[in-house]
Design an enzyme around this catalytic site. Structure first.
Site, PDB file in Angstrom:
ATOM      1  CD  GLU A  20     -42.863   2.047 -28.754  1.00 30.63           C
ATOM      2  OE1 GLU A  20     -41.754   2.598 -28.841  1.00 30.63           O
ATOM      3  OE2 GLU A  20     -43.749   2.445 -27.996  1.00 30.63           O
ATOM      4  NE  ARG A  74     -45.582  -6.292 -25.040  1.00 30.10           N
ATOM      5  CZ  ARG A  74     -45.427  -5.010 -25.321  1.00 30.10           C
ATOM      6  NH1 ARG A  74     -44.253  -4.418 -25.081  1.00 30.10           N
ATOM      7  NH2 ARG A  74     -46.420  -4.291 -25.817  1.00 30.10           N
ATOM      8  CG  ASN A 109     -44.315  -0.829 -23.805  1.00 34.31           C
ATOM      9  OD1 ASN A 109     -44.743  -1.453 -24.768  1.00 34.31           O
ATOM     10  ND2 ASN A 109     -44.553   0.469 -23.629  1.00 34.31           N
ATOM     11  CD  GLU A 117     -51.209  -3.766 -25.267  1.00 39.30           C
ATOM     12  OE1 GLU A 117     -51.414  -2.551 -25.361  1.00 39.30           O
ATOM     13  OE2 GLU A 117     -50.217  -4.317 -25.779  1.00 39.30           O
ATOM     14  CG  ASN A 153     -44.691   4.030 -23.587  1.00 38.15           C
ATOM     15  OD1 ASN A 153     -43.871   3.851 -24.478  1.00 38.15           O
ATOM     16  ND2 ASN A 153     -45.941   3.629 -23.678  1.00 38.15           N
ATOM     17  CG  ASP A 203     -46.407   4.950 -27.099  1.00 41.47           C
ATOM     18  OD1 ASP A 203     -45.318   4.442 -26.762  1.00 41.47           O
ATOM     19  OD2 ASP A 203     -47.338   4.265 -27.554  1.00 41.47           O
TER      20      ASP A 203
END
Length: 353
Positions: free
Chosen positions: A16, A109, A111, A129, A163, A215
Protein backbone atom coordinates in the site's frame (compact mmCIF):
# COMPACT_ATOMS: atom_id res chain seq x y z
CA UNK A 1 4.01 0.98 -28.39
CA UNK A 2 1.25 -0.22 -26.05
CA UNK A 3 1.07 -0.87 -22.34
CA UNK A 4 3.81 -2.91 -20.69
CA UNK A 5 3.55 -4.32 -17.15
CA UNK A 6 6.56 -5.42 -15.11
CA UNK A 7 6.46 -6.85 -11.56
CA UNK A 8 9.10 -5.21 -9.35
CA UNK A 9 10.41 -5.62 -5.82
CA UNK A 10 9.08 -8.59 -3.89
CA UNK A 11 5.72 -9.91 -2.82
CA UNK A 12 3.86 -8.29 0.09
CA UNK A 13 0.91 -9.39 2.16
CA UNK A 14 -0.77 -5.98 1.91
CA UNK A 15 1.26 -3.58 -0.22
CA UNK A 16 0.00 0.00 0.00
CA UNK A 17 0.82 3.70 0.19
CA UNK A 18 3.14 4.17 -2.84
CA UNK A 19 5.04 7.45 -2.86
CA UNK A 20 7.37 8.39 -5.73
CA UNK A 21 10.31 10.50 -4.58
CA UNK A 22 10.83 12.71 -7.61
CA UNK A 23 14.23 13.96 -6.50
CA UNK A 24 15.80 10.62 -5.60
CA UNK A 25 13.86 8.79 -8.37
CA UNK A 26 12.90 5.96 -6.02
CA UNK A 27 9.60 4.46 -4.91
CA UNK A 28 8.58 4.10 -1.28
CA UNK A 29 5.67 1.90 -0.24
CA UNK A 30 4.54 -0.13 2.77
CA UNK A 31 3.39 -3.61 3.66
CA UNK A 32 0.65 -2.89 6.18
CA UNK A 33 0.35 -6.41 7.55
CA UNK A 34 4.08 -6.98 8.00
CA UNK A 35 4.74 -3.42 9.25
CA UNK A 36 7.49 -2.64 6.77
CA UNK A 37 8.56 0.40 4.78
CA UNK A 38 10.06 -0.46 1.40
CA UNK A 39 12.34 1.48 -0.93
CA UNK A 40 12.63 0.38 -4.55
CA UNK A 41 15.23 1.89 -6.87
CA UNK A 42 14.28 1.25 -10.52
CA UNK A 43 17.75 2.23 -11.73
CA UNK A 44 19.40 -0.61 -9.80
CA UNK A 45 16.25 -2.76 -9.27
CA UNK A 46 17.29 -2.97 -5.63
CA UNK A 47 14.74 -3.28 -2.83
CA UNK A 48 15.49 -2.26 0.77
CA UNK A 49 13.07 -2.97 3.61
CA UNK A 50 12.87 -1.76 7.19
CA UNK A 51 10.73 -3.41 9.88
CA UNK A 52 8.72 -1.11 12.18
CA UNK A 53 7.62 -2.30 15.61
CA UNK A 54 4.37 -1.27 17.29
CA UNK A 55 1.61 -1.92 14.77
CA UNK A 56 0.53 -1.88 11.12
CA UNK A 57 2.24 0.72 8.91
CA UNK A 58 0.00 2.15 6.20
CA UNK A 59 1.68 5.30 4.84
CA UNK A 60 5.14 6.72 4.24
CA UNK A 61 5.97 10.26 3.10
CA UNK A 62 9.45 11.82 2.98
CA UNK A 63 10.03 14.97 5.04
CA UNK A 64 11.15 17.82 2.81
CA UNK A 65 14.80 18.76 3.25
CA UNK A 66 15.55 15.84 5.59
CA UNK A 67 17.07 13.02 3.60
CA UNK A 68 16.63 10.19 6.10
CA UNK A 69 13.35 11.19 7.76
CA UNK A 70 9.82 10.15 6.88
CA UNK A 71 6.33 10.50 8.29
CA UNK A 72 4.68 7.12 8.80
CA UNK A 73 1.62 5.74 10.52
CA UNK A 74 1.94 2.99 13.15
CA UNK A 75 -1.44 1.65 14.16
CA UNK A 76 -3.40 4.73 15.31
CA UNK A 77 -0.25 6.84 15.64
CA UNK A 78 1.52 9.33 13.39
CA UNK A 79 5.29 9.10 13.80
CA UNK A 80 8.61 10.25 12.36
CA UNK A 81 10.81 7.46 11.04
CA UNK A 82 14.55 8.01 10.83
CA UNK A 83 16.04 5.46 8.40
CA UNK A 84 19.11 5.40 6.20
CA UNK A 85 17.23 3.62 3.41
CA UNK A 86 19.42 0.52 3.69
CA UNK A 87 19.30 -0.96 7.18
CA UNK A 88 16.69 -3.54 8.17
CA UNK A 89 16.05 -1.71 11.46
CA UNK A 90 15.19 1.98 11.87
CA UNK A 91 17.49 4.47 13.54
CA UNK A 92 14.51 5.93 15.42
CA UNK A 93 10.71 6.04 15.46
CA UNK A 94 9.19 9.00 17.31
CA UNK A 95 5.43 9.12 17.91
CA UNK A 96 3.90 12.57 17.44
CA UNK A 97 0.15 12.04 17.99
CA UNK A 98 -2.61 9.45 18.20
CA UNK A 99 -6.24 9.36 17.01
CA UNK A 100 -9.36 7.25 17.71
CA UNK A 101 -8.57 6.89 21.41
CA UNK A 102 -12.17 6.21 22.50
CA UNK A 103 -12.75 2.75 23.93
CA UNK A 104 -14.85 1.61 20.97
CA UNK A 105 -12.14 2.67 18.51
CA UNK A 106 -8.87 1.62 20.13
CA UNK A 107 -8.52 -1.33 17.71
CA UNK A 108 -8.70 1.02 14.72
CA UNK A 109 -5.71 1.72 12.52
CA UNK A 110 -4.76 4.19 9.84
CA UNK A 111 -5.35 2.84 6.34
CA UNK A 112 -4.32 5.50 3.82
CA UNK A 113 -2.92 9.00 3.78
CA UNK A 114 -1.43 11.64 1.53
CA UNK A 115 -0.10 15.19 1.56
CA UNK A 116 -2.24 17.92 -0.03
CA UNK A 117 -0.85 20.65 -2.35
CA UNK A 118 -0.08 22.92 0.62
CA UNK A 119 2.01 20.30 2.47
CA UNK A 120 -0.77 19.33 4.89
CA UNK A 121 -1.04 15.64 5.86
CA UNK A 122 -4.39 13.88 5.52
CA UNK A 123 -4.99 10.35 6.74
CA UNK A 124 -7.99 8.16 7.50
CA UNK A 125 -8.73 5.24 9.77
CA UNK A 126 -10.75 2.04 9.67
CA UNK A 127 -12.13 -0.42 12.19
CA UNK A 128 -10.89 -3.96 12.91
CA UNK A 129 -10.87 -6.25 9.89
CA UNK A 130 -11.77 -9.95 10.10
CA UNK A 131 -10.64 -10.49 6.49
CA UNK A 132 -10.05 -8.20 3.48
CA UNK A 133 -12.83 -5.61 3.11
CA UNK A 134 -14.84 -7.10 6.00
CA UNK A 135 -14.59 -4.57 8.82
CA UNK A 136 -16.58 -3.16 11.73
CA UNK A 137 -18.59 -0.59 9.82
CA UNK A 138 -18.51 3.14 10.48
CA UNK A 139 -15.65 3.09 12.98
CA UNK A 140 -13.21 5.20 10.99
CA UNK A 141 -12.64 8.93 10.46
CA UNK A 142 -10.75 11.24 8.13
CA UNK A 143 -8.22 13.63 9.66
CA UNK A 144 -5.86 16.38 8.66
CA UNK A 145 -2.92 17.39 10.82
CA UNK A 146 -1.30 20.59 12.00
CA UNK A 147 2.05 21.62 10.54
CA UNK A 148 3.94 20.01 13.44
CA UNK A 149 1.76 16.86 13.06
CA UNK A 150 0.82 16.93 16.74
CA UNK A 151 -2.79 18.09 16.41
CA UNK A 152 -5.37 16.17 14.33
CA UNK A 153 -8.55 17.76 12.99
CA UNK A 154 -11.51 15.47 12.31
CA UNK A 155 -13.28 16.16 8.99
CA UNK A 156 -15.41 13.06 8.35
CA UNK A 157 -16.73 10.34 10.65
CA UNK A 158 -18.72 7.12 10.17
CA UNK A 159 -16.09 5.92 7.69
CA UNK A 160 -15.74 2.18 7.08
CA UNK A 161 -12.47 1.94 5.09
CA UNK A 162 -10.75 5.30 4.62
CA UNK A 163 -8.87 5.17 1.36
CA UNK A 164 -7.67 7.15 -1.69
CA UNK A 165 -7.08 10.90 -1.73
CA UNK A 166 -6.30 13.24 -4.65
CA UNK A 167 -6.39 16.95 -5.51
CA UNK A 168 -6.63 18.48 -9.01
CA UNK A 169 -4.32 21.26 -10.15
CA UNK A 170 -6.81 24.05 -9.37
CA UNK A 171 -6.77 23.09 -5.67
CA UNK A 172 -10.51 23.66 -5.34
CA UNK A 173 -11.62 20.04 -5.00
CA UNK A 174 -10.58 17.01 -2.98
CA UNK A 175 -11.38 13.50 -4.18
CA UNK A 176 -11.86 10.86 -1.51
CA UNK A 177 -12.74 7.17 -1.21
CA UNK A 178 -14.48 5.21 1.52
CA UNK A 179 -14.14 1.78 -0.09
CA UNK A 180 -17.43 0.34 1.11
CA UNK A 181 -19.37 3.23 -0.45
CA UNK A 182 -18.30 1.84 -3.85
CA UNK A 183 -17.67 5.31 -5.20
CA UNK A 184 -15.16 8.12 -5.58
CA UNK A 185 -16.48 11.24 -3.87
CA UNK A 186 -15.70 14.89 -4.54
CA UNK A 187 -15.65 17.62 -1.90
CA UNK A 188 -15.16 21.36 -2.09
CA UNK A 189 -11.70 22.08 -0.69
CA UNK A 190 -10.33 25.29 0.80
CA UNK A 191 -6.55 25.17 0.44
CA UNK A 192 -6.03 27.93 3.01
CA UNK A 193 -8.10 26.55 5.88
CA UNK A 194 -8.08 22.89 4.87
CA UNK A 195 -11.85 22.72 5.29
CA UNK A 196 -13.92 20.41 3.08
CA UNK A 197 -17.66 20.51 2.32
CA UNK A 198 -20.40 19.58 -0.16
CA UNK A 199 -19.60 15.88 -0.46
CA UNK A 200 -21.04 14.24 -3.60
CA UNK A 201 -20.39 11.26 -5.86
CA UNK A 202 -17.89 11.82 -8.67
CA UNK A 203 -17.73 8.24 -9.94
CA UNK A 204 -20.07 5.40 -9.00
CA UNK A 205 -18.71 1.86 -9.26
CA UNK A 206 -22.13 0.19 -9.44
CA UNK A 207 -23.51 2.54 -12.09
CA UNK A 208 -20.44 1.85 -14.23
CA UNK A 209 -20.55 -1.91 -13.71
CA UNK A 210 -17.27 -2.12 -11.78
CA UNK A 211 -17.55 -5.13 -9.48
CA UNK A 212 -14.77 -4.29 -7.03
CA UNK A 213 -13.90 -2.09 -4.07
CA UNK A 214 -12.27 1.27 -4.90
CA UNK A 215 -8.96 1.53 -3.07
CA UNK A 216 -6.07 3.97 -3.47
CA UNK A 217 -5.87 6.47 -6.32
CA UNK A 218 -3.84 9.17 -8.02
CA UNK A 219 -4.56 11.99 -10.46
CA UNK A 220 -3.05 12.81 -13.85
CA UNK A 221 -2.30 16.20 -15.42
CA UNK A 222 -5.60 16.10 -17.32
CA UNK A 223 -7.50 15.91 -14.04
CA UNK A 224 -8.49 12.26 -14.49
CA UNK A 225 -8.27 9.77 -11.65
CA UNK A 226 -6.56 6.38 -11.69
CA UNK A 227 -8.20 4.09 -9.13
CA UNK A 228 -7.01 0.70 -7.89
CA UNK A 229 -9.79 -1.92 -7.84
CA UNK A 230 -9.53 -4.34 -4.92
CA UNK A 231 -11.04 -7.84 -5.30
CA UNK A 232 -12.02 -7.15 -8.91
CA UNK A 233 -13.38 -9.83 -11.20
CA UNK A 234 -16.39 -11.15 -9.31
CA UNK A 235 -19.75 -10.96 -11.09
CA UNK A 236 -22.31 -8.70 -9.49
CA UNK A 237 -24.49 -11.01 -7.42
CA UNK A 238 -27.29 -8.40 -7.23
CA UNK A 239 -28.26 -9.19 -10.80
CA UNK A 240 -28.59 -12.90 -10.05
CA UNK A 241 -30.66 -12.07 -6.97
CA UNK A 242 -33.13 -10.20 -9.16
CA UNK A 243 -33.64 -13.29 -11.31
CA UNK A 244 -34.02 -15.46 -8.20
CA UNK A 245 -36.64 -13.09 -6.79
CA UNK A 246 -38.64 -13.19 -10.01
CA UNK A 247 -38.49 -16.96 -10.14
CA UNK A 248 -40.29 -17.23 -6.81
CA UNK A 249 -42.52 -14.16 -7.04
CA UNK A 250 -44.09 -15.28 -10.31
CA UNK A 251 -43.53 -12.41 -12.75
CA UNK A 252 -45.12 -12.19 -16.12
CA UNK A 253 -43.18 -13.61 -19.04
CA UNK A 254 -42.60 -10.08 -20.36
CA UNK A 255 -41.20 -8.88 -17.05
CA UNK A 256 -38.94 -11.89 -16.69
CA UNK A 257 -37.72 -11.44 -20.25
CA UNK A 258 -36.87 -7.82 -19.53
CA UNK A 259 -34.85 -8.75 -16.46
CA UNK A 260 -33.05 -11.56 -18.30
CA UNK A 261 -32.08 -9.10 -21.02
CA UNK A 262 -30.81 -6.69 -18.37
CA UNK A 263 -28.90 -9.52 -16.72
CA UNK A 264 -27.23 -10.60 -19.95
CA UNK A 265 -26.22 -7.06 -20.83
CA UNK A 266 -24.64 -6.62 -17.39
CA UNK A 267 -22.82 -9.95 -17.49
CA UNK A 268 -21.56 -9.25 -21.02
CA UNK A 269 -20.22 -5.86 -19.91
CA UNK A 270 -18.57 -7.21 -16.76
CA UNK A 271 -16.94 -10.06 -18.67
CA UNK A 272 -15.54 -7.55 -21.17
CA UNK A 273 -13.58 -5.82 -18.42
CA UNK A 274 -10.15 -7.06 -17.29
CA UNK A 275 -10.57 -9.32 -14.22
CA UNK A 276 -8.01 -7.37 -12.16
CA UNK A 277 -7.48 -3.75 -12.88
CA UNK A 278 -6.78 -0.11 -12.31
CA UNK A 279 -9.33 2.19 -13.93
CA UNK A 280 -8.99 5.69 -15.34
CA UNK A 281 -12.07 7.84 -14.76
CA UNK A 282 -13.19 11.38 -15.47
CA UNK A 283 -14.50 12.64 -12.10
CA UNK A 284 -16.13 15.69 -13.69
CA UNK A 285 -18.43 13.60 -15.91
CA UNK A 286 -18.47 10.31 -13.99
CA UNK A 287 -17.22 8.50 -17.10
CA UNK A 288 -15.03 5.39 -17.22
CA UNK A 289 -12.19 6.18 -19.64
CA UNK A 290 -9.89 3.16 -19.68
CA UNK A 291 -8.66 0.14 -17.76
CA UNK A 292 -5.23 -1.35 -17.07
CA UNK A 293 -5.23 -5.10 -16.47
CA UNK A 294 -2.99 -6.19 -13.59
CA UNK A 295 -1.97 -9.78 -12.69
CA UNK A 296 -3.25 -9.50 -9.12
CA UNK A 297 -6.89 -9.58 -7.91
CA UNK A 298 -6.08 -7.27 -5.00
CA UNK A 299 -4.70 -4.04 -6.45
CA UNK A 300 -4.44 -1.53 -3.62
CA UNK A 301 -3.03 1.80 -4.81
CA UNK A 302 -1.34 3.61 -7.67
CA UNK A 303 1.08 6.50 -8.22
CA UNK A 304 2.81 8.15 -11.15
CA UNK A 305 6.59 7.84 -11.22
CA UNK A 306 9.57 7.53 -13.50
CA UNK A 307 11.86 10.16 -14.98
CA UNK A 308 8.97 11.94 -16.69
CA UNK A 309 6.19 10.95 -14.29
CA UNK A 310 4.57 8.96 -17.09
CA UNK A 311 4.83 5.51 -15.51
CA UNK A 312 2.33 3.96 -13.13
CA UNK A 313 3.44 2.07 -10.05
CA UNK A 314 0.66 -0.14 -8.74
CA UNK A 315 0.79 -1.86 -5.35
CA UNK A 316 -1.13 -5.05 -4.64
CA UNK A 317 -1.84 -7.58 -1.90
CA UNK A 318 -1.58 -11.32 -1.37
CA UNK A 319 -4.05 -11.41 1.48
CA UNK A 320 -6.10 -14.52 2.30
CA UNK A 321 -5.95 -15.81 -1.28
CA UNK A 322 -6.90 -19.46 -1.77
CA UNK A 323 -4.41 -22.01 -3.11
CA UNK A 324 -6.23 -21.90 -6.42
CA UNK A 325 -5.94 -18.10 -6.53
CA UNK A 326 -2.26 -18.28 -5.58
CA UNK A 327 -1.62 -20.53 -8.57
CA UNK A 328 -3.68 -18.32 -10.88
CA UNK A 329 -1.96 -15.11 -9.73
CA UNK A 330 1.70 -15.91 -8.92
CA UNK A 331 2.53 -12.19 -8.84
CA UNK A 332 -0.17 -11.30 -6.31
CA UNK A 333 1.33 -8.95 -3.73
CA UNK A 334 3.96 -7.53 -6.05
CA UNK A 335 4.27 -3.93 -7.12
CA UNK A 336 3.87 -3.36 -10.86
CA UNK A 337 5.62 -0.81 -13.07
CA UNK A 338 3.36 0.09 -15.99
CA UNK A 339 4.56 2.04 -19.03
CA UNK A 340 2.71 3.28 -22.11
CA UNK A 341 -0.44 4.46 -20.33
CA UNK A 342 -0.53 7.74 -22.26
CA UNK A 343 -0.81 9.97 -19.19
CA UNK A 344 1.44 11.88 -16.79
CA UNK A 345 1.14 12.77 -13.14
CA UNK A 346 2.29 15.55 -10.86
CA UNK A 347 5.27 15.34 -8.48
CA UNK A 348 4.05 14.08 -5.11
CA UNK A 349 4.06 16.50 -2.20
CA UNK A 350 6.38 15.96 0.76
CA UNK A 351 5.74 16.81 4.38
CA UNK A 352 6.91 20.31 5.30
CA UNK A 353 7.73 20.46 9.02
Amino acid sequence: MGINIEPVGATTTLGEGPHWDNQAKVLYYVDITNSTVNKYDPATKKLNTVKIEGGPVSLVVPIKGKKEQFVISVGRNIAILTWDGKSTAPTKVETLCSVDSDEDKIRNRFNDGKVDPTGRLWAGTMGPESKPAEVELGKGSLFSFSKDLKTPTTHLTNISIANGLAWPHDRKTMYYIDSLDLSVDALDYDKTTGKISNRRKAFDFKTNGIDAFPDGMTIDTDGNLWVACFKAGQLDRDWFQKVFDYRWLGPSVAELGSYLAELMNSVHYLLSLPPCMVIQVNPRTGQLLSTVSVPSPQTTSVVFGGENLDELYITSANNHLSQEEQKKYPYAGYTFRVTGVGAKGYPMEEIQL
